[in-house]
Design an enzyme around this catalytic site. Structure first.
Site, mmCIF file in Angstrom:
data_model
loop_
_atom_site.group_PDB
_atom_site.id
_atom_site.type_symbol
_atom_site.label_atom_id
_atom_site.label_comp_id
_atom_site.label_asym_id
_atom_site.label_seq_id
_atom_site.Cartn_x
_atom_site.Cartn_y
_atom_site.Cartn_z
ATOM 1 C CG ASN A 95 -1.716 1.217 1.419
ATOM 2 O OD1 ASN A 95 -1.798 2.041 0.509
ATOM 3 N ND2 ASN A 95 -2.336 1.359 2.578
ATOM 4 C CE LYS A 150 0.078 3.186 4.891
ATOM 5 N NZ LYS A 150 0.040 3.260 6.314
ATOM 6 C CG HIS A 181 -5.884 1.358 5.110
ATOM 7 N ND1 HIS A 181 -5.430 2.302 5.997
ATOM 8 C CD2 HIS A 181 -4.853 0.492 4.916
ATOM 9 C CE1 HIS A 181 -4.174 2.017 6.327
ATOM 10 N NE2 HIS A 181 -3.799 0.923 5.680
ATOM 11 C CD GLU A 194 -3.005 5.128 6.909
ATOM 12 O OE1 GLU A 194 -2.967 5.271 5.682
ATOM 13 O OE2 GLU A 194 -2.068 4.627 7.562
ATOM 14 C CD GLU A 246 -3.572 -3.256 7.200
ATOM 15 O OE1 GLU A 246 -2.407 -3.344 6.852
ATOM 16 O OE2 GLU A 246 -4.311 -2.324 6.879
ATOM 17 N N GLY A 264 2.211 1.500 10.784
ATOM 18 C CA GLY A 264 3.129 2.636 10.680
ATOM 19 C C GLY A 264 3.806 2.997 11.988
ATOM 20 C CB SER A 266 5.182 -2.556 11.814
ATOM 21 O OG SER A 266 4.669 -1.284 12.160
HETATM 22 C C1 PEP Z 1 -0.824 -0.364 5.969
HETATM 23 O O1 PEP Z 1 -0.801 0.773 5.527
HETATM 24 O O2 PEP Z 1 -1.768 -1.103 5.666
HETATM 25 C C2 PEP Z 1 0.271 -0.821 6.817
HETATM 26 C C3 PEP Z 1 0.208 -2.016 7.329
HETATM 27 O O3 PEP Z 1 1.325 0.061 7.030
HETATM 28 P P1 PEP Z 1 2.762 -0.276 7.699
HETATM 29 O O4 PEP Z 1 3.275 -1.519 7.025
HETATM 30 O O5 PEP Z 1 3.590 0.921 7.402
HETATM 31 O O6 PEP Z 1 2.523 -0.503 9.146
#
Ligand code: PEP
Length: 238
Positions: free
Chosen positions: A8, A10, A92, A94, A158, A164, A200
């Protein structure tokens, strides 16, 4: 069987950066790895699709709540398909937490994406504050699957506190959440569903995560922006 590595991007990368990324990724992968999905910003879907030259798959990060009309700034599922998207992330964290997307919105988006025949990656996950109520939070987010054709849907678990932040959920956390999701889908729909873990993930921890019996792939944010790290993760998932 190879597991999926979904990246992703973003709100990152220009056209030139995306072209260079795809070229580097394909060189590093050589022949034989197609177990990946890149979800760039809308503006780069067509470019990434072309630059990947038939390898892997391309997805959007979001979709509009309507099919067409007076929705300034929005992009419909039909438009995503038109520029070559194979799939779409929906819900997601976010989108849920910055833009206030509700389960109702997510259910509508799921319908629109399914209508266009795109695959969906439905993102679910609890905040730190919700962690003690994990089962009920996940079940309420999964309720958007009611009446849906599950064949084209993947769930991404997630935990919001792991996105992040550099904090990876423990093996026990991942197994617990994935087991709740698998059981919900089995009990409600008498069906199986693939589940990705996200939060992460990076080259250093992907093998351990994929070795947990319940994980079918990963959704990666930060580390997916680097073609070298992405190639390493895709190879680890084969
Ligand atoms: C994500 O944006 O779905 C995500 C898991 O980000 P990160 O790997 O940076 O934690």
């Amino acid at each position: 069987m190879a597991k999926l590595v979904a990246g992703n991007f973003k709100m990152n990368k220009t056209k030139k950066e995306a072209e260079d990324y795809c070229a580097e990724l394909l060189t590093l992968l050589g022949k034989g790895y197609n177990n990946f999905l890149i979800c760039p910003p809308y503006t780069l879907i067509e470019c990434v699709k072309r630059s990947l030259n038939g390898r892997g798959a391309v997805g959007a990060q979001n979709v509009a709540l309507a099919e067409s009309g007076a929705y300034t700034g929005e992009i419909s599922a039909k438009m995503l398909k038109d520029v070559g998207a194979d799939s779409c992330l929906i819900g997601h964290s976010e989108r849920r937490h910055i833009y206030g997307e509700t389960n109702d919105d997510i259910a509508k988006k799921l319908n629109l994406v399914q209508k266009e025949g795109l695959k969906t990656i439905l993102c679910v996950g609890e905040t730190l504050e919700e962690h003690r109520r994990l089962k009920s939070v996940l079940e309420s987010q999964l309720s958007v699957l009611n009446d849906k054709d599950l064949t084209n849907i993947i769930v991404a678990y997630e935990p919001v506190w792991a996105i992040g932040t550099g904090k990876v959920a423990t093996s026990d956390d991942i197994i617990k959440a994935h087991t709740i999701i698998k059981k919900y889908v089995k009990d409600k729909f008498n069906s199986e569903i693939s589940i990705l873990y996200g939060g992460s993930v990076k080259p250093e921890n992907i093998s351990e995560i994929l070795a947990l019996g319940v994980v079918d792939g990963v959704l990666v944010g930060g580390a997916s922006l680097d073609a070298k790290k992405m190639a390493q993760m895709i190879k680890s998932a084969k």
